[in-house]
Each structure stands twice: as structure tokens, then as C-alpha cells.
Design a protein around this motif. Structure first.
Motif, short mmCIF file in Angstrom:
data_model
loop_
_atom_site.label_atom_id
_atom_site.label_comp_id
_atom_site.label_asym_id
_atom_site.label_seq_id
_atom_site.Cartn_x
_atom_site.Cartn_y
_atom_site.Cartn_z
N THR A 41 34.74 23.95 35.73
CA THR A 41 35.46 25.22 35.86
C THR A 41 36.46 25.15 37.01
O THR A 41 37.60 25.59 36.87
CB THR A 41 34.47 26.37 36.09
OG1 THR A 41 33.55 26.39 35.01
CG2 THR A 41 35.19 27.70 36.19
N ILE A 42 36.06 24.59 38.13
CA ILE A 42 36.96 24.53 39.29
C ILE A 42 38.16 23.63 38.99
O ILE A 42 39.28 23.92 39.41
CB ILE A 42 36.21 24.10 40.58
CG1 ILE A 42 37.10 24.30 41.81
CG2 ILE A 42 35.77 22.65 40.50
CD1 ILE A 42 37.35 25.73 42.15
N GLU A 43 37.97 22.56 38.24
CA GLU A 43 39.09 21.70 37.88
C GLU A 43 40.08 22.44 36.99
O GLU A 43 41.30 22.29 37.12
CB GLU A 43 38.60 20.44 37.18
CG GLU A 43 37.89 19.47 38.10
CD GLU A 43 37.23 18.31 37.36
OE1 GLU A 43 37.22 17.22 37.94
OE2 GLU A 43 36.73 18.51 36.24
N LYS A 44 39.58 23.27 36.08
CA LYS A 44 40.44 24.06 35.21
C LYS A 44 41.24 25.08 36.03
O LYS A 44 42.43 25.29 35.78
CB LYS A 44 39.61 24.78 34.15
CG LYS A 44 39.00 23.82 33.14
CD LYS A 44 38.10 24.56 32.18
CE LYS A 44 37.38 23.60 31.26
NZ LYS A 44 36.42 24.28 30.38
N ILE A 45 40.59 25.69 37.01
CA ILE A 45 41.26 26.67 37.87
C ILE A 45 42.34 25.99 38.69
O ILE A 45 43.46 26.50 38.82
CB ILE A 45 40.24 27.38 38.79
CG1 ILE A 45 39.31 28.27 37.93
CG2 ILE A 45 40.94 28.20 39.86
CD1 ILE A 45 38.12 28.83 38.69
N ILE A 46 42.04 24.82 39.22
CA ILE A 46 43.02 24.10 40.04
C ILE A 46 44.23 23.71 39.21
O ILE A 46 45.37 23.80 39.67
CB ILE A 46 42.36 22.86 40.69
CG1 ILE A 46 41.36 23.31 41.76
CG2 ILE A 46 43.41 21.92 41.27
CD1 ILE A 46 40.52 22.21 42.33
N GLU A 47 44.01 23.27 37.96
CA GLU A 47 45.13 22.91 37.09
C GLU A 47 46.08 24.08 36.88
O GLU A 47 47.28 23.90 36.81
CB GLU A 47 44.61 22.45 35.73
CG GLU A 47 44.23 21.02 35.68
CD GLU A 47 43.84 20.60 34.27
OE1 GLU A 47 43.62 21.47 33.40
OE2 GLU A 47 43.76 19.39 34.04
N LYS A 48 45.55 25.29 36.77
CA LYS A 48 46.35 26.48 36.50
C LYS A 48 47.01 27.04 37.76
O LYS A 48 47.89 27.89 37.67
CB LYS A 48 45.48 27.56 35.84
CG LYS A 48 45.02 27.16 34.46
CD LYS A 48 44.13 28.21 33.88
CE LYS A 48 43.57 27.77 32.53
NZ LYS A 48 42.68 28.77 31.97
#
Length: 55
Positions: A41-48
């Protein structure tokens, strides 16, 4: 602030030796961990995040 520490935190030699052993035991086993196929989840947030992507 010019005063000695209220509780001088000092690691004894046996404690340092044990921590060193644990560090190396974990570090030497990292390659055995499974590779995550799905992003966390944190990787997805960072990408956005526009701040991270602008750099």
C-alpha cells in the motif's frame, strides 16, 4: 545542556557481541525472503505522490 546524562546508556561488551551476532544472522538471511509480487500500500501511495515523482 551542560549536564551529565541522567541515565548514562552504555552497552556492555557481551550485549554488543550479541547484537552484532543478531545483525549478521538477519543480514545473511535476507536473500532467503520471498520476493513480493504485489506492491504494498505504501509503495502505491508513493507512486501517486506528485512530490516524489517530480524529483
Amino acid at each position: 545542556m551542560g549536564l551529565a546524562d541522567a541515565y548514562p546508556f552504555v552497552l556492555s561488551k557481551p550485549v554488543r557481541t550479541k547484537l552484532n551476532f543478531i545483525h549478521h544472522a538477519i543480514h545473511n538471511k535476507l536473500h532467503l525472503l520471498p520476493v513480493l509480487q504485489e506492491k504494498t500500500t505504501i509503495e502505491k501511495i508513493i507512486e501517486k505522490s506528485p512530490v516524489v515523482n517530480e524529483a
